[in-house]
Scaffold this motif. Structure first.
Motif, PDB file in Angstrom:
ATOM      1  N   UNK A 169       0.828  -1.208   0.000  1.00  0.00           N
ATOM      2  CA  UNK A 169       0.000   0.000   0.000  1.00  0.00           C
ATOM      3  C   UNK A 169       0.863   1.259   0.000  1.00  0.00           C
ATOM      4  N   UNK A 170       1.883   1.293   0.847  1.00  0.00           N
ATOM      5  CA  UNK A 170       2.730   2.492   0.928  1.00  0.00           C
ATOM      6  C   UNK A 170       3.452   2.752  -0.395  1.00  0.00           C
ATOM      7  N   UNK A 171       3.893   1.703  -1.060  1.00  0.00           N
ATOM      8  CA  UNK A 171       4.557   1.846  -2.359  1.00  0.00           C
ATOM      9  C   UNK A 171       3.563   2.401  -3.391  1.00  0.00           C
ATOM     10  N   UNK A 172       2.339   1.865  -3.387  1.00  0.00           N
ATOM     11  CA  UNK A 172       1.303   2.353  -4.307  1.00  0.00           C
ATOM     12  C   UNK A 172       0.987   3.818  -4.015  1.00  0.00           C
ATOM     13  N   UNK A 173       0.888   4.152  -2.747  1.00  0.00           N
ATOM     14  CA  UNK A 173       0.614   5.543  -2.363  1.00  0.00           C
ATOM     15  C   UNK A 173       1.716   6.461  -2.880  1.00  0.00           C
ATOM     16  N   UNK A 174       2.960   6.022  -2.721  1.00  0.00           N
ATOM     17  CA  UNK A 174       4.102   6.812  -3.195  1.00  0.00           C
ATOM     18  C   UNK A 174       4.006   7.055  -4.705  1.00  0.00           C
ATOM     19  N   UNK A 175       3.655   6.015  -5.459  1.00  0.00           N
ATOM     20  CA  UNK A 175       3.517   6.151  -6.912  1.00  0.00           C
ATOM     21  C   UNK A 175       2.379   7.104  -7.258  1.00  0.00           C
ATOM     22  N   UNK A 176       1.240   6.929  -6.600  1.00  0.00           N
ATOM     23  CA  UNK A 176       0.082   7.779  -6.884  1.00  0.00           C
ATOM     24  C   UNK A 176       0.391   9.250  -6.602  1.00  0.00           C
ATOM     25  N   UNK A 177       1.099   9.496  -5.516  1.00  0.00           N
ATOM     26  CA  UNK A 177       1.409  10.873  -5.126  1.00  0.00           C
ATOM     27  C   UNK A 177       2.501  11.476  -6.011  1.00  0.00           C
ATOM     28  N   UNK A 178       3.607  10.749  -6.204  1.00  0.00           N
ATOM     29  CA  UNK A 178       4.745  11.322  -6.927  1.00  0.00           C
ATOM     30  C   UNK A 178       4.575  11.318  -8.440  1.00  0.00           C
ATOM     31  N   UNK A 179       3.976  10.270  -8.975  1.00  0.00           N
ATOM     32  CA  UNK A 179       3.887  10.151 -10.434  1.00  0.00           C
ATOM     33  C   UNK A 179       2.549  10.603 -11.007  1.00  0.00           C
ATOM     34  N   UNK A 180       1.469  10.364 -10.259  1.00  0.00           N
ATOM     35  CA  UNK A 180       0.143  10.674 -10.795  1.00  0.00           C
ATOM     36  C   UNK A 180      -0.504  11.880 -10.118  1.00  0.00           C
TER      37      UNK A 180
END
Length: 76
Positions: A2-13
Protein backbone atom coordinates in the motif's frame (compact mmCIF):
# COMPACT_ATOMS: atom_id res chain seq x y z
CA UNK A 1 2.55 -2.65 -0.95
CA UNK A 2 0.00 0.00 0.00
CA UNK A 3 2.73 2.49 0.93
CA UNK A 4 4.56 1.85 -2.36
CA UNK A 5 1.30 2.35 -4.31
CA UNK A 6 0.61 5.54 -2.36
CA UNK A 7 4.10 6.81 -3.19
CA UNK A 8 3.52 6.15 -6.91
CA UNK A 9 0.08 7.78 -6.88
CA UNK A 10 1.41 10.87 -5.13
CA UNK A 11 4.75 11.32 -6.93
CA UNK A 12 3.89 10.15 -10.43
CA UNK A 13 0.14 10.67 -10.79
CA UNK A 14 -0.12 13.81 -8.64
CA UNK A 15 -2.76 12.50 -6.23
CA UNK A 16 -3.01 14.43 -2.96
CA UNK A 17 -1.40 12.31 -0.18
CA UNK A 18 -4.27 12.84 2.26
CA UNK A 19 -6.70 11.36 -0.28
CA UNK A 20 -4.88 8.03 -0.49
CA UNK A 21 -6.20 5.59 2.09
CA UNK A 22 -6.82 1.85 1.77
CA UNK A 23 -10.57 2.51 1.82
CA UNK A 24 -10.48 5.26 -0.85
CA UNK A 25 -12.05 4.47 -4.19
CA UNK A 26 -10.56 5.39 -7.55
CA UNK A 27 -13.13 8.18 -7.70
CA UNK A 28 -12.08 9.47 -4.25
CA UNK A 29 -8.53 9.98 -5.50
CA UNK A 30 -9.68 11.16 -8.95
CA UNK A 31 -8.05 8.22 -10.73
CA UNK A 32 -9.64 7.95 -14.15
CA UNK A 33 -9.14 5.10 -16.62
CA UNK A 34 -6.26 6.87 -18.36
CA UNK A 35 -4.45 7.29 -15.04
CA UNK A 36 -5.00 3.58 -14.32
CA UNK A 37 -3.39 2.71 -17.66
CA UNK A 38 -0.45 4.94 -16.73
CA UNK A 39 -0.22 3.23 -13.33
CA UNK A 40 -0.14 -0.18 -15.02
CA UNK A 41 2.70 0.97 -17.29
CA UNK A 42 4.64 2.46 -14.35
CA UNK A 43 4.36 -0.76 -12.37
CA UNK A 44 5.72 -2.74 -15.32
CA UNK A 45 8.55 -0.32 -16.14
CA UNK A 46 9.72 0.50 -12.62
CA UNK A 47 8.98 -2.68 -10.68
CA UNK A 48 8.64 -5.40 -13.30
CA UNK A 49 5.11 -6.10 -12.08
CA UNK A 50 2.82 -7.16 -14.88
CA UNK A 51 -0.77 -6.26 -14.07
CA UNK A 52 -3.29 -5.03 -16.60
CA UNK A 53 -5.24 -1.83 -16.34
CA UNK A 54 -8.42 -3.97 -16.52
CA UNK A 55 -7.34 -5.84 -13.40
CA UNK A 56 -6.66 -2.56 -11.62
CA UNK A 57 -10.00 -1.13 -12.73
CA UNK A 58 -11.82 -4.13 -11.22
CA UNK A 59 -10.49 -3.21 -7.77
CA UNK A 60 -13.02 -1.23 -5.75
CA UNK A 61 -10.55 0.50 -3.44
CA UNK A 62 -6.90 1.55 -3.33
CA UNK A 63 -6.35 -1.19 -0.74
CA UNK A 64 -7.70 -3.79 -3.17
CA UNK A 65 -5.41 -2.39 -5.87
CA UNK A 66 -2.44 -2.75 -3.53
CA UNK A 67 -3.41 -6.38 -2.81
CA UNK A 68 -3.66 -7.13 -6.56
CA UNK A 69 -0.26 -5.55 -7.15
CA UNK A 70 1.24 -7.53 -4.28
CA UNK A 71 -0.18 -10.77 -5.72
CA UNK A 72 1.14 -9.94 -9.20
CA UNK A 73 4.55 -9.10 -7.76
CA UNK A 74 4.65 -12.39 -5.89
CA UNK A 75 4.06 -14.24 -9.17
CA UNK A 76 6.99 -12.53 -10.89
Amino acid sequence: MFEKLKEILVSKLKVMPEQVTPEATKEDVELDSLAVVELSLLLEAEYGISITDDQLLEAETIGEMAALIEEAGARV
